[in-house]
Every structure is written in C-alpha cells, then in structure tokens.
Design an enzyme around this catalytic site. Sequence first.
Site, PDB file in Angstrom:
ATOM      1  N   PRO A 125       0.908  -0.962  -0.174  1.00 54.11           N
ATOM      2  CA  PRO A 125      -0.008   0.253   0.509  1.00 54.11           C
ATOM      3  C   PRO A 125       0.931   0.789  -0.082  1.00 54.11           C
ATOM      4  CG  PRO A 125      -0.389  -1.093   2.363  1.00 54.11           C
ATOM      5  CD  PRO A 125       0.983  -2.212   1.413  1.00 54.11           C
ATOM      6  N   GLU A 147       2.969  -7.449   7.844  1.00 52.55           N
ATOM      7  CA  GLU A 147       3.206  -6.046   7.778  1.00 52.55           C
ATOM      8  C   GLU A 147       4.425  -5.109   6.311  1.00 52.55           C
ATOM      9  OE1 GLU A 147       1.719  -3.652   9.447  1.00 52.55           O
ATOM     10  OE2 GLU A 147       0.278  -4.924  10.550  1.00 52.55           O
ATOM     11  N   ARG A 159      -4.481  -9.096 -20.784  1.00 49.52           N
ATOM     12  CA  ARG A 159      -5.244  -8.620 -21.768  1.00 49.52           C
ATOM     13  C   ARG A 159      -5.069  -6.927 -22.190  1.00 49.52           C
ATOM     14  NH1 ARG A 159      -7.290  -3.552 -20.975  1.00 49.52           N
ATOM     15  NH2 ARG A 159      -9.924  -3.967 -21.993  1.00 49.52           N
ATOM     16  N   ASP A 206     -10.224   1.967 -23.945  1.00 45.31           N
ATOM     17  CA  ASP A 206     -10.472   2.186 -21.854  1.00 45.31           C
ATOM     18  C   ASP A 206     -10.554   2.863 -21.403  1.00 45.31           C
ATOM     19  OD1 ASP A 206     -11.044  -0.562 -22.120  1.00 45.31           O
ATOM     20  OD2 ASP A 206      -8.227  -1.570 -22.007  1.00 45.31           O
TER      21      ASP A 206
HETATM   22  N1  ADE Z   1      -0.757  -5.108  -0.024  1.00 50.16           N
HETATM   23  C1  ADE Z   1      -1.935  -4.969   0.712  1.00 50.16           C
HETATM   24  N2  ADE Z   1      -2.362  -3.856   0.283  1.00 50.16           N
HETATM   25  C2  ADE Z   1      -2.147  -3.865  -1.315  1.00 50.16           C
HETATM   26  C3  ADE Z   1      -2.338  -1.968  -1.723  1.00 50.16           C
HETATM   27  N3  ADE Z   1      -3.573  -1.363  -1.491  1.00 50.16           N
HETATM   28  N4  ADE Z   1      -2.188  -2.583  -2.728  1.00 50.16           N
HETATM   29  C4  ADE Z   1      -0.945  -2.968  -3.063  1.00 50.16           C
HETATM   30  N5  ADE Z   1      -0.332  -4.259  -2.553  1.00 50.16           N
HETATM   31  C5  ADE Z   1      -1.424  -4.148  -1.417  1.00 50.16           C
END
Ligand code: ADE
Length: 278
Positions: free
Chosen positions: A114, A141, A183, A198
């Site tokens: 994230p 984590e 794709r 797209d």
């Molecule tokens: N792992 C946990 N959350 C994630 C996200 N939003 N994007 C990529 N990998 C992740």
Amino acid sequence: MGKARERGILDIRLHQLRDWAHDVHHTVDDTPYGGGPGMVMKPEVWGEAIDAVIVGSAGEVSGGSIAEPSGGISDDGVVAGSSGESLVSGLEGEAAAVRGPVVGRTPRLIVPTPSGRRFTQSVALEYAAEPWLLFAPARYEGIDSRVMVEYASRLHVDEVSIGDYVLAGGEAAVLVMVEAVARLLPGVLGNANSVTDDSFAPGAMQNLLEGPVYTKPPVWRGHEVPDVLLSGHHGKIARWRRDEALRRTYVRRPELLPAVQDLDKADRQALADLNPDG
Ligand code: ADE
C-alpha cells in the site's frame, strides 16, 4: 488469461516461498525491529527465493526447456519473448511473475504494497512491454526493506499499490496487476481497438472514464438505447461517446479533469454545458 496461457502468449509460474525457509516450521516472518504490531517478512528467505527463481529460469532457458531464448519487443512496440511467449512467475501466494525467461535477461521485480507508487493503466502498459515480471507479494507488515535495496542494484524494482486501501496480503494485488497486464498482450483480446478505448488508456482516453455501453435489444424493460447509437453516423457516435466520457468523469472523478489532455472546442463546450457556473 487461461486462453493466453494455452496459446503460449503468457506463461505463469508460482513458487512457494516457504520452500526457501529452512527451519522446521518454515518460518517466513519475524518481529519488527523498533517494536510495534505485526510481523515482518524475513530477508534471507526472500533473498534465497528470488535468487533461485532468477537463476533457475535462466538455467531452464539455456537448457532449452523453455521456448525461445532471445526475447525482445515486438514490432508493434508491445511485449514478449521472441515467440510471443510471456511468463509470469509468482512466489507462493507470495511470489513472482514472468513473461518469457530469457537468456541474459533479468525480471522486473514488482513488490505490491500500500505504500508503493500507484498502479495505473500507464504502469500496466509499461509492464506489458517487459519480457519478464517477478511479483513478490507480502503478507504481514511487509518485507524487510533491505530486500528491495539489495535487488535495486541488480534489477528494476517497483513497489506498487493498487489503491488507497490495505489488503491482508499482496496476492490479490498481484492477481489484479497480472490481469490488467495480460489483456494488453498482443493476441489476448479479440478486438485490439478495445484497449485504446479503455478508461484511462493513454491517448484520447487518458484521465477519462469510458461512458455507458449498450447492446441489443433496443428497448429493455422500457429503457431505450440512445438514438444516436442506432443512427449509423460514425462521427456523431464518436462525439456522443466523447461527451459521455467527459460527463461521467465530471460526475464521478472530477479530480481527473484538469489532467485531461488536448481538449478540443467541442470538448470544452461539453464541459461548459455540464458546469454552467464554472
Ligand atoms: N498489499 C496490501 N495492500 C495493498 C495495496 N493496496 N496495494 C498493493 N499491495 C497491497
């Protein structure tokens, strides 16, 4: 994706990270230095796994067991090994993706997190032009940061996020990225044009959402297909689609509009009509 694999356009391999954890419990995580909640994935395990996948693939290719070794970018600028083969390898619901293990090549290492840079359609296109992607999804984590530092000296390493939310692990993010990339490989989609139309596609649709689409019947439960789509007038249909894309973007993702490129006069008028006070 199944068809792409059958046709040899895409090759996907999964690896079990725990195969490189040598204690009796096959431990892949440990407590974080500095304290705090959760666990961090161990660098030794990831290091051995990534080394093995990279070296193993090179070995297989030189041994002649995997298609074409030369690889490269096809004439239309997209993807693939010389045979058009692509390989995505993944390390266990934690691992890697490749497209065509190729002699003398190394994979692009993609670590979903994230806290990564955002995965977008442009990034998907970048990845589709790579001969080999190696995904390293983490649980817990995340992976000890030294792993990314170590491989950055040898490989192109990307830490990428698929959106501003936190998943329990990176595996679902890998599925999302593999599907978005696959794709785009030549020969995967029936209609090559659909990629340029797209939402977010670089070019005319950059930063725009695609508008509504319809098929037969012309009236369903009293809801009609817009007349213009039945008119056979290609110019008017293109203009209508463009207006609908602008409208949808204005309503659903207004923050994208300032970044839309090359608005023509009709585009500007369509936006002015949507926002008479603006
Ligand atoms: N792992 C946990 N959350 C994630 C996200 N939003 N994007 C990529 N990998 C992740």
